[in-house]
Design an enzyme around this catalytic site. Sequence first.
Site, PDB file in Angstrom:
ATOM      1  N   CYS A   1      -4.120  12.489  13.396  1.00 56.60           N
ATOM      2  CA  CYS A   1      -4.876  11.239  13.327  1.00 56.60           C
ATOM      3  C   CYS A   1      -4.643  10.496  14.632  1.00 56.60           C
ATOM      4  CB  CYS A   1      -4.520  10.411  12.101  1.00 56.60           C
ATOM      5  SG  CYS A   1      -3.046   9.419  12.249  1.00 56.60           S
TER       6      CYS A   1
ATOM      7  N   ASP B   1       5.313   0.441  11.934  1.00 55.09           N
ATOM      8  CA  ASP B   1       4.109  -0.240  11.446  1.00 55.09           C
ATOM      9  C   ASP B   1       4.048  -1.706  11.871  1.00 55.09           C
ATOM     10  OD1 ASP B   1       3.321   2.105  10.281  1.00 55.09           O
ATOM     11  OD2 ASP B   1       3.912   1.563   8.240  1.00 55.09           O
TER      12      ASP B   1
ATOM     13  N   LYS C   1       0.844  -1.211   0.000  1.00 59.14           N
ATOM     14  CA  LYS C   1       0.000   0.000   0.000  1.00 59.14           C
ATOM     15  C   LYS C   1       0.873   1.252   0.000  1.00 59.14           C
ATOM     16  CE  LYS C   1      -1.523   1.435   4.176  1.00 59.14           C
ATOM     17  NZ  LYS C   1      -1.196   2.821   4.566  1.00 59.14           N
ATOM     18  N   ASN C   2       1.885   1.286   0.863  1.00 63.06           N
ATOM     19  CA  ASN C   2       2.651   2.527   1.013  1.00 63.06           C
ATOM     20  C   ASN C   2       3.642   2.774  -0.128  1.00 63.06           C
ATOM     21  OD1 ASN C   2       1.180   3.048   3.266  1.00 63.06           O
ATOM     22  ND2 ASN C   2       2.792   2.520   4.738  1.00 63.06           N
TER      23      ASN C   2
ATOM     24  N   ILE D   1       8.713   6.885  16.688  1.00 65.01           N
ATOM     25  CA  ILE D   1       8.290   7.606  15.473  1.00 65.01           C
ATOM     26  C   ILE D   1       7.019   8.430  15.710  1.00 65.01           C
ATOM     27  CG2 ILE D   1       7.712   7.394  13.007  1.00 65.01           C
ATOM     28  CD1 ILE D   1      10.558   6.412  13.626  1.00 65.01           C
TER      29      ILE D   1
ATOM     30  N   ARG E   1      -8.307  -0.746   5.110  1.00 59.42           N
ATOM     31  CA  ARG E   1      -7.510   0.283   4.447  1.00 59.42           C
ATOM     32  C   ARG E   1      -6.170  -0.282   3.991  1.00 59.42           C
ATOM     33  NH1 ARG E   1      -6.780   5.547   7.719  1.00 59.42           N
ATOM     34  NH2 ARG E   1      -5.551   5.839   5.840  1.00 59.42           N
TER      35      ARG E   1
ATOM     36  N   ARG F   1       1.099  14.378  13.365  1.00 56.92           N
ATOM     37  CA  ARG F   1       1.508  14.176  11.977  1.00 56.92           C
ATOM     38  C   ARG F   1       1.452  15.448  11.120  1.00 56.92           C
ATOM     39  NH1 ARG F   1      -0.794   8.518   9.916  1.00 56.92           N
ATOM     40  NH2 ARG F   1       1.026   8.666   8.598  1.00 56.92           N
TER      41      ARG F   1
ATOM     42  N   ARG G   1      -4.723  10.470   4.820  1.00 53.73           N
ATOM     43  CA  ARG G   1      -3.692  11.501   4.896  1.00 53.73           C
ATOM     44  C   ARG G   1      -2.746  11.466   3.703  1.00 53.73           C
ATOM     45  NH1 ARG G   1      -2.434  13.675   9.377  1.00 53.73           N
ATOM     46  NH2 ARG G   1      -0.351  13.875   8.541  1.00 53.73           N
TER      47      ARG G   1
HETATM   48  N1  EPU Z   1       6.844  14.597  10.604  1.00 58.91           N
HETATM   49  C1  EPU Z   1       6.967  15.946  10.878  1.00 58.91           C
HETATM   50  N2  EPU Z   1       6.780  16.831   9.856  1.00 58.91           N
HETATM   51  C2  EPU Z   1       6.488  16.442   8.591  1.00 58.91           C
HETATM   52  C3  EPU Z   1       6.371  15.058   8.313  1.00 58.91           C
HETATM   53  C4  EPU Z   1       6.552  14.150   9.344  1.00 58.91           C
HETATM   54  O1  EPU Z   1       7.217  16.329  12.012  1.00 58.91           O
HETATM   55  O2  EPU Z   1       6.331  17.289   7.714  1.00 58.91           O
HETATM   56  C5  EPU Z   1       7.028  13.608  11.684  1.00 58.91           C
HETATM   57  C6  EPU Z   1       5.749  12.808  11.956  1.00 58.91           C
HETATM   58  O3  EPU Z   1       4.844  13.473  12.797  1.00 58.91           O
HETATM   59  C7  EPU Z   1       6.310  11.538  12.563  1.00 58.91           C
HETATM   60  C8  EPU Z   1       7.642  11.373  11.819  1.00 58.91           C
HETATM   61  O4  EPU Z   1       7.953  12.637  11.266  1.00 58.91           O
HETATM   62  O5  EPU Z   1       6.542  11.719  13.920  1.00 58.91           O
HETATM   63  C9  EPU Z   1       7.633  10.359  10.702  1.00 58.91           C
HETATM   64  O6  EPU Z   1       6.513  10.559   9.870  1.00 58.91           O
HETATM   65  P1  EPU Z   1       6.520  10.250   8.308  1.00 58.91           P
HETATM   66  O7  EPU Z   1       6.319  11.521   7.573  1.00 58.91           O
HETATM   67  O8  EPU Z   1       7.695   9.419   7.957  1.00 58.91           O
HETATM   68  O9  EPU Z   1       5.194   9.388   8.168  1.00 58.91           O
HETATM   69  P2  EPU Z   1       4.253   9.385   6.911  1.00 58.91           P
HETATM   70  O10 EPU Z   1       5.047   9.609   5.695  1.00 58.91           O
HETATM   71  O11 EPU Z   1       3.088  10.265   7.168  1.00 58.91           O
HETATM   72  C10 EPU Z   1       4.471   6.852   6.318  1.00 58.91           C
HETATM   73  C11 EPU Z   1       3.533   5.690   6.193  1.00 58.91           C
HETATM   74  C12 EPU Z   1       3.058   5.282   7.568  1.00 58.91           C
HETATM   75  C13 EPU Z   1       4.276   4.903   8.407  1.00 58.91           C
HETATM   76  C14 EPU Z   1       5.252   6.079   8.467  1.00 58.91           C
HETATM   77  C15 EPU Z   1       6.537   5.767   9.191  1.00 58.91           C
HETATM   78  C16 EPU Z   1       2.574   6.064   4.017  1.00 58.91           C
HETATM   79  C17 EPU Z   1       1.393   6.407   3.189  1.00 58.91           C
HETATM   80  N3  EPU Z   1       2.425   6.077   5.338  1.00 58.91           N
HETATM   81  O12 EPU Z   1       3.717   7.890   6.923  1.00 58.91           O
HETATM   82  O13 EPU Z   1       2.227   4.141   7.395  1.00 58.91           O
HETATM   83  O14 EPU Z   1       3.890   4.574   9.714  1.00 58.91           O
HETATM   84  O15 EPU Z   1       5.589   6.489   7.130  1.00 58.91           O
HETATM   85  O16 EPU Z   1       7.183   4.692   8.614  1.00 58.91           O
HETATM   86  O17 EPU Z   1       3.627   5.755   3.481  1.00 58.91           O
HETATM   87  C18 EPU Z   1       0.528   2.627   7.958  1.00 58.91           C
HETATM   88  O18 EPU Z   1       0.690   2.091   6.840  1.00 58.91           O
HETATM   89  O19 EPU Z   1      -0.185   2.096   8.865  1.00 58.91           O
HETATM   90  C19 EPU Z   1       1.167   3.910   8.233  1.00 58.91           C
HETATM   91  C20 EPU Z   1       0.767   4.720   9.220  1.00 58.91           C
END
Ligand code: EPU
Length: 417
Positions: A116, A304, A22-23, A326, A396, A121, A92
Amino acid sequence: MDIIVVEGGQRLSGTVAISGAKNAALPILASALLTGGECTYTNVPDLQDIRSILLLLESLGATTSADGNTVTIDAANLAASEAPYDLVRKMRASILVLCPLVARLGYARVSLPGGCAIGARPINLHLKGLERLGASIEIRHGYVEARASRLKGADIYFDTVTVTGTENIMMAAALAEGTTVLRNAAREPEVVALADVLVQMGADIQGAGTSVVTIQGVSQLKPTRAEIIPDRIEAGTFMAAAALTGGDVTLTNCRPDHLSAVCDKLQQAGINLDPKGTTLRVTADRPIESVDVRTQTYPGFPTDMQAQFMVLMSCAQGQSIIKETIFENRFIHVSELRRLGADITVSGDTAVVRGVKALWGAPVMASDLRASASLVLAGLVAEGVTQINRVYHIDRGYERIEEKLRQIGASIRREKA
Ligand code: EPU
């Protein structure tokens, strides 16, 4: 609303095929916006989040079609540049259209995702990166509005490693003028998968999979055909299921090389693993040992998989410390696992899990995707019946989970509540 009912106590054995990730699929499908031609993707998992992003792409004017696990997207005639609140609040990852739209059309208006269940996030690093590429950004009425006639390459440092942030900026930089260097970039296999697809489209990207990614912008990208990589988190979830039930399960269509931290922890817990190419056999023939875990960005142990591993440790001998680094609120499953008899205490970002002799079935509530997977896992070993409510969370991100588990011997069914 559907519920999942699990009768615990069955040993799992047999073969299960892992679906596409998915990701990886979400950013790759969004990348179709970068070109005006038909792109075809295979091994796309049939999931609610995938349907959500296709709906969003259609609302922007792309034509999409899905045939089993093959998805076709043609973004030749984009008619809109707005990702509305109603679509973004459901998923998101909709933020992944921001950079492709600005790169292609020079303008985008995307609803701010908001927090969320698992954390606040923010998307500040996506916005900072896009601003560094020359876009002007305004936040108005809950929307991000970004404008740029032509993005310009820049040196961008991410304060925190962000997966979708790295992906978004990589897509913008692919069509920017000049060179972009991303520092402290995410190294997840899903980032590499997106980079590979962008390169197939004609982008010039070096270093994906390391923390410094260099992108030489090009003026246009061409349509492509790509296969989505296997889902390492679905694979990890089935590995945990096999381990918990003293099972013997072979995963096919998986990438054991994307799972080294999970494999390492399972082996320390006494689980036997036998990887061969794209298959991985998991056997468990002795009591589970306690192992400490700390979630980290790739190649560390994935957040995850934290909830699923916690279930395993709940059934282990002794005490395990699980640290979540994280997301600030990713222990919501703990109170539900406690209802099933788990002995877990949480203090800040640390959970102390003391293994118990047995879990017992009870009605529980899913709060997010991976939490719901952990409740299914707990149900597989709990004595009696576990009823999981709000399973739309699991839909999802897990393709036909109850069917796949039934195929390897679980007693699990879906019912209308
Ligand atoms: N963060 C910030 N600012 C930003 C972006 C992120 O402070 O602009 C922080 C977040 O709040 C968090 C950390 O950085 O504390 C890491 O967040 P990241 O941006 O890496 O997460 P994401 O890209 O929103 C993806 C996956 C998540 C997975 C995380 C971490 C997708 C669509 N989602 O989320 O997947 O947990 O990376 O590996 O790729 C899931 O599949 O259940 C899921 C939540």
